[in-house]
Write an enzyme that holds these catalytic residues in place. Structure first.
Site, short mmCIF file in Angstrom:
data_model
loop_
_atom_site.label_atom_id
_atom_site.label_comp_id
_atom_site.label_asym_id
_atom_site.label_seq_id
_atom_site.Cartn_x
_atom_site.Cartn_y
_atom_site.Cartn_z
N ASN A 184 0.87 -1.18 0.00
CA ASN A 184 0.00 0.00 0.00
C ASN A 184 0.91 1.23 0.00
O ASN A 184 1.45 1.60 1.03
CB ASN A 184 -0.89 -0.03 1.26
CG ASN A 184 -1.71 1.25 1.40
OD1 ASN A 184 -1.82 2.04 0.46
ND2 ASN A 184 -2.27 1.44 2.58
N TRP A 185 1.05 1.83 -1.17
CA TRP A 185 1.98 2.97 -1.29
C TRP A 185 1.40 4.24 -0.67
O TRP A 185 2.10 5.24 -0.56
CB TRP A 185 2.33 3.22 -2.76
CG TRP A 185 3.15 2.14 -3.39
CD1 TRP A 185 3.51 0.94 -2.85
CD2 TRP A 185 3.72 2.16 -4.71
NE1 TRP A 185 4.25 0.20 -3.74
CE2 TRP A 185 4.40 0.94 -4.89
CE3 TRP A 185 3.70 3.07 -5.76
CZ2 TRP A 185 5.07 0.62 -6.07
CZ3 TRP A 185 4.36 2.77 -6.94
CH2 TRP A 185 5.05 1.55 -7.08
N LYS A 186 0.13 4.20 -0.35
CA LYS A 186 -0.55 5.40 0.20
C LYS A 186 -0.33 6.58 -0.73
O LYS A 186 -0.26 6.42 -1.94
CB LYS A 186 -0.07 5.68 1.62
CG LYS A 186 -0.09 4.44 2.51
CD LYS A 186 0.05 4.76 3.96
CE LYS A 186 0.13 3.47 4.75
NZ LYS A 186 -0.03 3.65 6.17
N HIS A 240 -9.58 0.99 4.52
CA HIS A 240 -8.34 1.18 5.27
C HIS A 240 -8.63 2.14 6.42
O HIS A 240 -9.43 3.06 6.28
CB HIS A 240 -7.26 1.74 4.34
CG HIS A 240 -5.91 1.75 4.98
ND1 HIS A 240 -5.52 2.72 5.89
CD2 HIS A 240 -4.85 0.91 4.85
CE1 HIS A 240 -4.29 2.46 6.28
NE2 HIS A 240 -3.86 1.37 5.68
N GLU A 293 -7.08 4.55 7.53
CA GLU A 293 -6.84 5.97 7.21
C GLU A 293 -8.04 6.55 6.47
O GLU A 293 -8.37 7.73 6.64
CB GLU A 293 -5.54 6.12 6.40
CG GLU A 293 -4.33 5.93 7.31
CD GLU A 293 -3.07 5.48 6.62
OE1 GLU A 293 -2.98 5.54 5.39
OE2 GLU A 293 -2.16 5.02 7.34
N GLU A 332 -5.57 -5.11 10.40
CA GLU A 332 -4.58 -4.08 10.66
C GLU A 332 -4.93 -3.32 11.94
O GLU A 332 -5.78 -2.40 11.92
CB GLU A 332 -4.55 -3.07 9.51
CG GLU A 332 -4.20 -3.67 8.17
CD GLU A 332 -3.58 -2.63 7.25
OE1 GLU A 332 -2.43 -2.83 6.84
OE2 GLU A 332 -4.23 -1.60 6.97
N GLY A 351 2.21 2.16 10.86
CA GLY A 351 3.19 3.24 10.76
C GLY A 351 3.86 3.61 12.08
O GLY A 351 4.50 4.65 12.18
N SER A 354 3.15 -2.22 10.46
CA SER A 354 4.58 -2.22 10.76
C SER A 354 5.29 -3.53 10.41
O SER A 354 6.22 -3.95 11.10
CB SER A 354 4.84 -1.84 12.23
OG SER A 354 4.42 -0.51 12.47
N GLY A 361 2.70 -1.07 4.39
CA GLY A 361 2.72 0.35 4.05
C GLY A 361 4.14 0.82 3.81
O GLY A 361 4.72 0.63 2.73
N GLY A 362 4.74 1.42 4.82
CA GLY A 362 6.06 2.04 4.68
C GLY A 362 7.11 1.16 4.02
O GLY A 362 7.84 1.61 3.13
C1 PEP Z 1 -0.91 0.15 6.07
O1 PEP Z 1 -1.11 1.36 6.03
O2 PEP Z 1 -1.69 -0.61 5.47
C2 PEP Z 1 0.25 -0.34 6.80
C3 PEP Z 1 0.24 -1.58 7.17
O3 PEP Z 1 1.23 0.57 7.05
P1 PEP Z 1 2.67 0.24 7.73
O4 PEP Z 1 3.18 -1.03 7.14
O5 PEP Z 1 3.52 1.43 7.39
O6 PEP Z 1 2.41 0.10 9.20
#
Ligand code: PEP
Length: 255
Positions: free
Chosen positions: A13-15, A101, A103, A171, A177, A215, A236-237
């Site tokens: 997920n590049w956001k 998601h 967010e 999640e 994050g 994470s 994500g990150g």
């Molecule tokens: C996400 O936003 O779906 C996610 C899992 O982010 P991160 O891996 O950065 O915690």
């Protein structure tokens, strides 16, 4: 009962990150790694921002890397300024769409009912919906995690779901994050709960993939990916760094 071994899905997920140059470099990096290990026992998916889907579709073309989006509308066309429909995503080459998601639930006040309608629209367009659920830290602290997950799932998963068109991503909001992750036992308990609900609701509920997200990085992936009923990761990150994303894929594939 022992869990089925489902082929893991590693979804990036590049956001709201990337640029044409960065996307090109990242996808080229992943394609190169995949070319050196074409038998990787995992599916790879990248979900760039909507503005870059056409570019990304060209870049992943001819490779085993699938393309996904980060949201869609509940309708397939019409007077909805600024929105993108599931039919358009499919037309751009997407196979998946992330929905609900945390967010989006937080920034756009998305409710589970809306997520279910989006998932239904995704299914009508032939897309696989990745429906996200997860508790906040306050909900976790008061011992409400499983109740929150049950009600989010019940509200967000449409009745037409099947193993071929639905993936669940668990999640925990407090793990996204933050660099913090639940213990493997905590992840196992939530995934077992999700599995039992899916099995109760759908005849092929045992075959629906359940991803863990929050994470995940190369250094903790082996631990998290080998928890029972974890069938991959929503990342994500770490999905913005080829080496990290690949490390997670290798861990999930048991390579
Ligand atoms: C996400 O936003 O779906 C996610 C899992 O982010 P991160 O891996 O950065 O915690």
């Amino acid at each position: 009962m022992t869990a089925l071994r489902l082929r893991p899905l590693i979804a990036g997920n590049w956001k709201m990150n990337g640029s044409r140059a960065q996307n090109e470099a990242l996808i080229a990096d992943l394609k190169g790694r995949l070319a050196s290990k074409p038998d990787l026992a995992a599916d790879l998916l990248v979900c760039p921002p909507a503005a870059y889907l056409m570019q990304a579709a060209r870049l992943v073309g001819g490779s085993a890397i699938a393309l996904g989006a980060q949201d869609c509308h509940t309708k397939q066309s019409g007077a909805h300024t600024g929105d993108v429909s599931a039919a358009m995503l499919a037309d751009c080459g997407c196979r998946y769409v992330i929905l609900g998601h945390s967010e989006r639930r937080a920034d756009h006040a998305e409710k589970s009912e809306q997520v279910a309608a989006k998932a239904k629209a995704a299914h009508e367009a032939g897309l696989i919906a990745i429906v996200c659920v997860g508790e906040t830290e306050a909900e976790r602290d008061r011992g409400a995690t499983l109740d929150v997950i049950s009600s989010q799932l019940e509200g967000s998963v449409p009745a037409d779901a099947a193993a071929g068109n639905l993936v669940i991503a668990y999640e925990p909001v407090w793990a996204i994050g933050t660099g913090r992750t639940p213990t493997p036992d905590d992840v196992a308990a939530v995934h077992a709960h999700i599995r039992s609900l899916l099995k109760a609701w759908f005849k092929d509920g045992a075959e629906m993939r359940i991803l863990y997200g929050g994470s995940v990085k190369a250094s903790n992936a082996a631990t998290l990916m080998h928890v029972a009923e974890v069938n991959g990761a929503l990342v994500g990150g770490a999905s913005l760094k080829g080496e990290e994303f690949w490390g997670i894929a290798l861990a999930a594939a048991g390579a």
